[in-house]
Design a protein around this motif. Structure first.
Motif, mmCIF file in Angstrom:
data_model
loop_
_atom_site.group_PDB
_atom_site.id
_atom_site.type_symbol
_atom_site.label_atom_id
_atom_site.label_comp_id
_atom_site.label_asym_id
_atom_site.label_seq_id
_atom_site.Cartn_x
_atom_site.Cartn_y
_atom_site.Cartn_z
ATOM 1 N N ASP A 34 15.321 -12.760 59.992
ATOM 2 C CA ASP A 34 16.246 -10.909 60.475
ATOM 3 C C ASP A 34 17.131 -11.001 58.918
ATOM 4 O O ASP A 34 18.808 -10.353 59.801
ATOM 5 N N GLY A 35 17.468 -11.810 58.666
ATOM 6 C CA GLY A 35 18.397 -11.781 57.381
ATOM 7 C C GLY A 35 18.025 -13.123 56.681
ATOM 8 O O GLY A 35 16.957 -13.666 55.926
ATOM 9 N N ALA A 36 19.469 -13.089 56.006
ATOM 10 C CA ALA A 36 19.834 -14.143 55.039
ATOM 11 C C ALA A 36 21.103 -15.412 55.013
ATOM 12 O O ALA A 36 21.698 -14.369 55.996
ATOM 13 N N VAL A 37 20.275 -16.388 54.987
ATOM 14 C CA VAL A 37 21.894 -17.563 55.110
ATOM 15 C C VAL A 37 22.558 -17.835 53.615
ATOM 16 O O VAL A 37 21.631 -18.466 52.561
ATOM 17 N N ILE A 38 23.959 -17.838 53.737
ATOM 18 C CA ILE A 38 24.836 -18.358 52.391
ATOM 19 C C ILE A 38 25.681 -19.466 52.922
ATOM 20 O O ILE A 38 25.920 -19.182 53.678
ATOM 21 N N LYS A 39 25.505 -20.309 51.454
ATOM 22 C CA LYS A 39 26.181 -21.399 51.852
ATOM 23 C C LYS A 39 26.865 -21.782 50.646
ATOM 24 O O LYS A 39 26.451 -22.156 49.858
ATOM 25 N N ILE A 40 28.078 -22.646 50.902
ATOM 26 C CA ILE A 40 27.879 -23.669 50.212
ATOM 27 C C ILE A 40 27.759 -25.215 49.592
ATOM 28 O O ILE A 40 27.708 -25.693 50.428
ATOM 29 N N VAL A 41 27.558 -24.710 48.169
ATOM 30 C CA VAL A 41 26.362 -25.764 47.982
ATOM 31 C C VAL A 41 26.976 -27.515 48.196
ATOM 32 O O VAL A 41 26.453 -28.436 48.736
ATOM 33 N N ASP A 42 28.922 -27.024 47.547
ATOM 34 C CA ASP A 42 29.577 -29.087 47.232
ATOM 35 C C ASP A 42 29.316 -29.556 48.985
ATOM 36 O O ASP A 42 30.052 -28.675 49.726
ATOM 37 N N VAL A 43 28.831 -30.307 48.976
ATOM 38 C CA VAL A 43 28.969 -31.076 50.503
ATOM 39 C C VAL A 43 30.863 -31.723 50.553
ATOM 40 O O VAL A 43 30.647 -31.647 52.144
ATOM 41 N N ARG A 44 31.702 -32.289 49.965
ATOM 42 C CA ARG A 44 32.871 -32.451 50.399
ATOM 43 C C ARG A 44 32.825 -31.288 50.142
ATOM 44 O O ARG A 44 34.763 -31.398 51.193
ATOM 45 N N THR A 45 32.947 -29.650 49.908
ATOM 46 C CA THR A 45 34.020 -28.795 50.505
ATOM 47 C C THR A 45 33.295 -28.284 51.559
ATOM 48 O O THR A 45 34.376 -27.586 52.397
ATOM 49 N N ARG A 46 32.769 -28.320 51.976
ATOM 50 C CA ARG A 46 31.922 -28.085 53.236
ATOM 51 C C ARG A 46 33.473 -28.655 54.207
ATOM 52 O O ARG A 46 33.577 -28.015 55.249
ATOM 53 N N SER A 47 33.511 -30.069 54.013
ATOM 54 C CA SER A 47 34.259 -30.709 55.235
ATOM 55 C C SER A 47 35.545 -30.064 54.986
ATOM 56 O O SER A 47 36.482 -30.221 55.825
ATOM 57 N N VAL A 48 35.934 -30.047 53.622
ATOM 58 C CA VAL A 48 37.469 -28.875 53.515
ATOM 59 C C VAL A 48 37.831 -27.990 54.369
ATOM 60 O O VAL A 48 38.496 -27.587 54.925
#
Length: 670
Positions: free
Chosen positions: A285-299
């Motif tokens: 029902d769609g697509a998911v876009i995620k930021i790749v870098d895990v440290r950036t996710r944490s910030v």
């Protein structure tokens, strides 16, 4: 012993063939060869009376279960913010870029890497959360409310692409994915089924939430996996590394995953996915876009509901037409009267639609539906939300009139119109309002009164004349045990749960009150800002508007609620009966001259005098930057009990290690 040895060899061989067939789509043997080995294993198990924990015979489904056991996830399963067009996607990306820039400006010595993106399909099935301890599947659960789901281990074991054991054996991990029924499997199933299934999504969800695992097994479900939500020790630097870990541990990964350095390329690939959607053998029902870098996710972190580092792109909603047959009027806990449309049943997005929301009388007027009874209307179903009427097919007033009620359909009290809504102001003696308000007050996110339900609220209203939340605290065990289905134990449990709820935190208490137009985020902000119930109750509209995320409508709602004599009397009554909400702790001032000032700190192992979150909060208040992974940029590793690979890596890199919780407490208190 010879039989056991042969069983072990058969299990290993059959699981290898299953992995190649169900996960890698690369069969190594014919069905006939597989069946011969499988039949031999079944014979040995029957003769020995033993079944190995990862035997494929466990996948056929066991005995009928009595019910689902609640399972508290080790880490929250977050919802995703949604975007339905390119503009909304760009808004999400621009917010991420803004936060990324702000961090790098403040931390030039340790900047985040350039933003790169992962693009995955958004599957339309049922979310699964699998728990593995020391390499063995020990629990499987639905998403539930993101914190607590339903345990469905026996059902999930029937999915042959779900590994029962994995090579990774270092503690506990939680892996998230989606349970699916392939469209080709659905088609084959319906050719012989006595009751054909309407769509693959409901078929999968219904099978996984069926108390008979044999039914689940008969649906021949599959699953794709896309996230490690929790791990005792394992950390990841990037999304690619996480996906590689899942592959290495025999989880089925969808091949349609893309990585991009530029956001423009994400948009281009999204268009390609939309074009090829019909070619897939499963629903998306769609697509998911995620930021790749895990440290950036944490910030970037999280809002109250969503991670800021991911977004779901939703495909356009599906639409059709049908006949509007009638309109009924529903009474909510705030007294709002909501129209509900009854439709001529129609198939839409895989379900039969019979009802639609109309929101309010303003919505009826705006959509030219005032004279639409018996007429054909457009309806839309977006994802899994209640379908919506978009308007009449024709512009003419060619239908019968929708008559707005003048009196409450539940209690016959005269209605008043405020804005586009009708309201019943008979707060205490309008049953749907009182029951709704009491059950909301007792709900998990509010006062969290265990054993309570809407059925309990209805019974207390009918048989003990409980009309408002405050009266819950006047209940006595002697009265409760007289009620039907209320024995000594249930009565005692409810009295105890009510007693425990008296010291819930202030934010939960405010949310429990059911202030119109406010949710958990707003009530938490009020609690953190004022830290005093009386100050909140006496706040002016002008004061409230100055608070974050509080506009004029919300400010008026809060002010009017606390200036309603009935509401104030109820709150005062609760206080007299011992309800005393716990105030939030005073915010800590960040120090710049502590032992941890300006240092990057990693916590590992088990702490006993405080949780890791509490320790991280105290470290940040002392000027530290707390991260999840050990690198050359790490200054200090704090090692609690059973510290593992992070401690080893710190020693290899010569990083300072603080071992023992007593030393940590001493430094925190300096």
């Amino acid at each position: 012993m010879d039989a056991m040895h042969e069983m072990e060899e058969l299990v290993e061989e059959l699981n290898r063939y299953s992995y190649q067939y169900y996960t890698l789509d690369n069969p190594l043997v014919s069905d006939k060869e597989y069946d011969a080995l499988y039949d031999r294993l079944v014979k040995l198990e029957q003769e020995s009376g033993m079944v190995l924990p990862d035997s494929p015979t466990l996948r056929v489904g066991g005995e009928l279960l009595k019910g689902f056991t609640p399972h508290r996830h080790l880490a929250p399963l977050w919802s995703l913010d949604k975007a339905q067009n390119e503009e909304q996607l760009n808004n999400w990306n621009n917010r991420a870029i803004k936060l990324w820039n702000e961090y790098n400006t403040k931390n030039p010595e340790d900047p985040l890497p350039e933003l790169h993106y992962a693009l995955e399909l958004k599957f339309d099935g049922l979310t699964l959360n699998l728990t593995y301890t020391d390499g063995k599947l020990v629990q499987a659960a639905t998403r539930g409310n993101g914190v607590i789901g339903e345990g469905i281990l026996e059902q999930v074991k029937t999915i042959r692409s779900v590994p029962l054991t994995i090579p990774y054996k270092e503690g506990t991990i939680e892996v998230q994915g989606e349970g699916l029924m392939n469209l080709s499997v659905l088609e084959a199933y319906n050719k012989t089924a006595l009751e054909p299934l309407k769509n693959a999504r409901n078929a999968a969800a219904g099978a996984l939430r069926n108390l008979n695992p044999k039914v689940t097994a008969s649906r021949k479900l599959s699953a794709f996996f896309y996230n490690v939500g929790y791990s005792d020790e394992k950390t990841f630097v990037s999304h690619q590394e996480m996906m590689e870990f899942l592959k290495e541990n025999r989880f089925k990964i969808n091949p349609y995953i893309f990585y991009f350095n530029k956001f423009e390329d994400v948009m281009e690939q999204l268009e390609e996915i939309v074009r090829r959607r019909s070619e897939l053998d499963y629903l998306i029902d769609g697509a998911v876009i995620k930021i790749v870098d895990v440290r950036t996710r944490s910030v970037l972190g999280y809002t109250d509901k969503f991670p800021r580092w991911a977004v779901a792109y939703k495909f356009e909603a599906e639409e059709t037409t049908t006949v509007l047959e009638s309109v009924s009027w529903e009474v909510g806990r705030t007294g709002k009267i909501t129209p509900l449309a009854r439709l001529e049943p129609v198939e839409l997005a895989g379900v039969t639609v019979k009802n639609c929301t109309l929101n309010n009388i303003g919505d009826i007027e705006r959509k030219n539906l005032k004279h639409a009874l018996g007429s054909r209307v457009f309806i839309r179903r977006s994802n899994d939300v209640i379908p919506e009427i978009l308007g009449k097919v024709t512009e003419e007033n060619d239908g019968e009139e929708i008559v707005y009620p003048e009196k409450c359909p539940a209690c016959d009290f005269p209605l008043v119109q405020r804005g586009a809504h009708l309201f019943c102001d008979n707060k205490l003696f309008c049953k749907p309002q009182a029951v709704g308000r009491i059950s909301h007050f007792a709900s998990r996110d509010a006062m969290d009164i265990e054993t309570f339900s809407i059925k309990t609220a209805t019974q207390l209203y009918d048989e003990l004349n409980v009309r408002e939340p405050a009266e819950l605290y006047e209940l006595e065990k002697e009265s409760l045990v007289q009620l039907e289905r209320f024995g000594e134990r249930k009565a005692s449990n409810l009295i105890e749960a009510l007693e425990q709820s008296k010291t819930r935190d202030l934010a939960s208490f405010l949310y429990a009150l059911g202030i119109p137009n406010t949710g958990k985020t707003t009530t938490k902000m009020l609690a953190d800002h004022y830290r005093d119930l009386d100050k909140i109750m006496n706040a002016t509209v002008e004061e409230l508007v100055d608070l974050p995320d509080v506009g004029g409508i919300v400010a008026e709602s809060i002010f009017n609620f606390f200036n309603d004599p009935l509401m104030r009397a109820g709150i005062e009554k609760m206080r007299q009966l011992g309800v005393n909400p716990t105030l939030p702790a005073a915010p800590l001032e960040v120090k710049e001259d502590s032992y941890f000032s300006g240092k990057t700190v990693v916590l590992t192992g088990t702490l006993h005098q405080m949780t890791r979150d509490e320790a991280a909060e105290k470290l940040e208040a002392l000027g530290a930057k707390v991260t999840g992974s050990v690198s050359k940029k790490t200054d200090i590793v704090i090692a609690g009990e059973k510290a593992g690979s992070k401690l080893s890596k710190a020693r290899e890199l010569g990083i300072e290690v603080i071992e023992g919780e007593d030393e940590l407490v001493r430094l925190l208190n300096q």
